[in-house]
Design an enzyme around this catalytic site. Structure first.
Site, PDB file in Angstrom:
ATOM      1  N   ARG A  28       0.839  -1.195   0.000  1.00  0.00           N
ATOM      2  CA  ARG A  28       0.000   0.000   0.000  1.00  0.00           C
ATOM      3  C   ARG A  28       0.871   1.240   0.000  1.00  0.00           C
ATOM      4  O   ARG A  28       1.678   1.434   0.907  1.00  0.00           O
ATOM      5  CB  ARG A  28      -0.912  -0.017   1.224  1.00  0.00           C
ATOM      6  CG  ARG A  28      -1.968   1.069   1.136  1.00  0.00           C
ATOM      7  CD  ARG A  28      -3.142   0.747   1.996  1.00  0.00           C
ATOM      8  NE  ARG A  28      -2.792   0.841   3.399  1.00  0.00           N
ATOM      9  CZ  ARG A  28      -3.622   1.259   4.341  1.00  0.00           C
ATOM     10  NH1 ARG A  28      -4.842   1.574   4.038  1.00  0.00           N
ATOM     11  NH2 ARG A  28      -3.251   1.316   5.589  1.00  0.00           N
TER      12      ARG A  28
ATOM     13  N   THR B  60      -0.784   7.615  -1.364  1.00  0.00           N
ATOM     14  CA  THR B  60      -2.082   7.493  -2.065  1.00  0.00           C
ATOM     15  C   THR B  60      -2.977   6.435  -1.411  1.00  0.00           C
ATOM     16  O   THR B  60      -4.173   6.392  -1.683  1.00  0.00           O
ATOM     17  CB  THR B  60      -1.856   7.070  -3.529  1.00  0.00           C
ATOM     18  OG1 THR B  60      -1.271   5.755  -3.534  1.00  0.00           O
ATOM     19  CG2 THR B  60      -0.943   8.025  -4.260  1.00  0.00           C
TER      20      THR B  60
ATOM     21  N   ASP C  80      -3.761 -10.537  12.556  1.00  0.00           N
ATOM     22  CA  ASP C  80      -3.018 -10.389  11.306  1.00  0.00           C
ATOM     23  C   ASP C  80      -2.688 -11.786  10.778  1.00  0.00           C
ATOM     24  O   ASP C  80      -1.917 -12.529  11.401  1.00  0.00           O
ATOM     25  CB  ASP C  80      -1.740  -9.579  11.547  1.00  0.00           C
ATOM     26  CG  ASP C  80      -1.004  -9.299  10.251  1.00  0.00           C
ATOM     27  OD1 ASP C  80      -0.887  -8.124   9.881  1.00  0.00           O
ATOM     28  OD2 ASP C  80      -0.558 -10.270   9.586  1.00  0.00           O
TER      29      ASP C  80
ATOM     30  N   ASP D 237       1.035 -12.640  10.244  1.00  0.00           N
ATOM     31  CA  ASP D 237       1.740 -12.839  11.517  1.00  0.00           C
ATOM     32  C   ASP D 237       1.359 -14.174  12.135  1.00  0.00           C
ATOM     33  O   ASP D 237       2.211 -14.862  12.717  1.00  0.00           O
ATOM     34  CB  ASP D 237       1.411 -11.702  12.489  1.00  0.00           C
ATOM     35  CG  ASP D 237       2.138 -10.412  12.137  1.00  0.00           C
ATOM     36  OD1 ASP D 237       3.066 -10.457  11.327  1.00  0.00           O
ATOM     37  OD2 ASP D 237       1.751  -9.356  12.683  1.00  0.00           O
TER      38      ASP D 237
END
Ligand code: URA
Length: 209
Positions: A104, A108, A200, A203
């Site tokens: 990401r 933006t 996550d 993870d």
């Protein structure tokens, strides 16, 4: 929701609870996710076409059936997608595999591709795109668009858990791509985590934090 299947097999629901449980160890998480992925591969391939084939059993000739039509390619969105690849390959060992890496952009907030490796004949294959968590939907939407750009005409998306927000965004952007998920959870939180979720996924798969 049209084109969205929330899988309801009791074994799958039982195993999802193990994945969600914070006391589940990394090794156990990996093993259970592999089992869940196999069950999801079973469901997502339910409508594959068959054709007749004549075979010889030890006793006589018979008309059996085998898979016809498009061959499969599983495309994993890195890195957590790899966690559900093995279970899928347990059931579909001859499937080809592609990988797509997206990060990401901090300015933006849009997904940017950093890695792409796909089989040459991907346009002729049925693609099963996998990512454990459909959260905002941004990565899955970008990956599906990239695959369409590569010529893919038939695709399904598989995740362990989805947020309602991610499902809505993905199905609006790609109404032609059926979504298969283990569960649609309550909501996305302000950090982009699915609640109640499983944390996550990367993870949990790899023991990182
Ligand atoms: N990605 C994850 O790994 N977990 C979430 O809850 C959302 C996105």
């Amino acid at each position: 929701m049209p084109n969205v299947t929330e899988l309801d097999h009791p074994l799958l629901r039982h195993k999802l609870a193990l994945l969600r449980d914070k006391t589940t160890t990394t090794g156990m998480f990996r093993q259970v996710a592999r089992e869940v992925s196999l069950l999801m591969a079973y469901e997502v391939t339910r409508d594959l076409k068959l054709e007749p084939i004549q075979i010889e059993t030890p006793l006589e000739t018979m008309q059996a059936e085998h898979l016809a039509g498009k061959k499969l390619c599983i495309v994993s969105i890195l890195r957590a997608g790899n966690g559900i690849l093995d279970g899928m390959l347990d059931l579909i060992p001859s499937a080809r595999v592609g990988h797509i890496g997206l990060y990401r952009d901090p300015t933006t907030l849009r997904p940017v591709e950093y890695y792409l490796k796909l089989p040459n004949d991907i346009a002729d294959r049925l693609v099963i795109l996998v990512d454990p968590m459909l959260a905002t939907g941004h990565s899955a939407m970008a990956a599906a668009s990239r695959l369409k750009q590569a010529g893919v005409k038939a695709m399904k998306f598989v995740c362990l858990l989805a947020a309602p927000e991610g499902v809505a965004a993905f199905t609006e952007a790609h109404p032609d791509v059926p979504v298969f998920t283990g569960a649609i959870d309550r909501q996305l939180d302000s950090h982009g985590y699915i609640r109640p979720g499983l944390g996550d996924a990367g993870d949990r798969f790899y023991g990182t934090r």
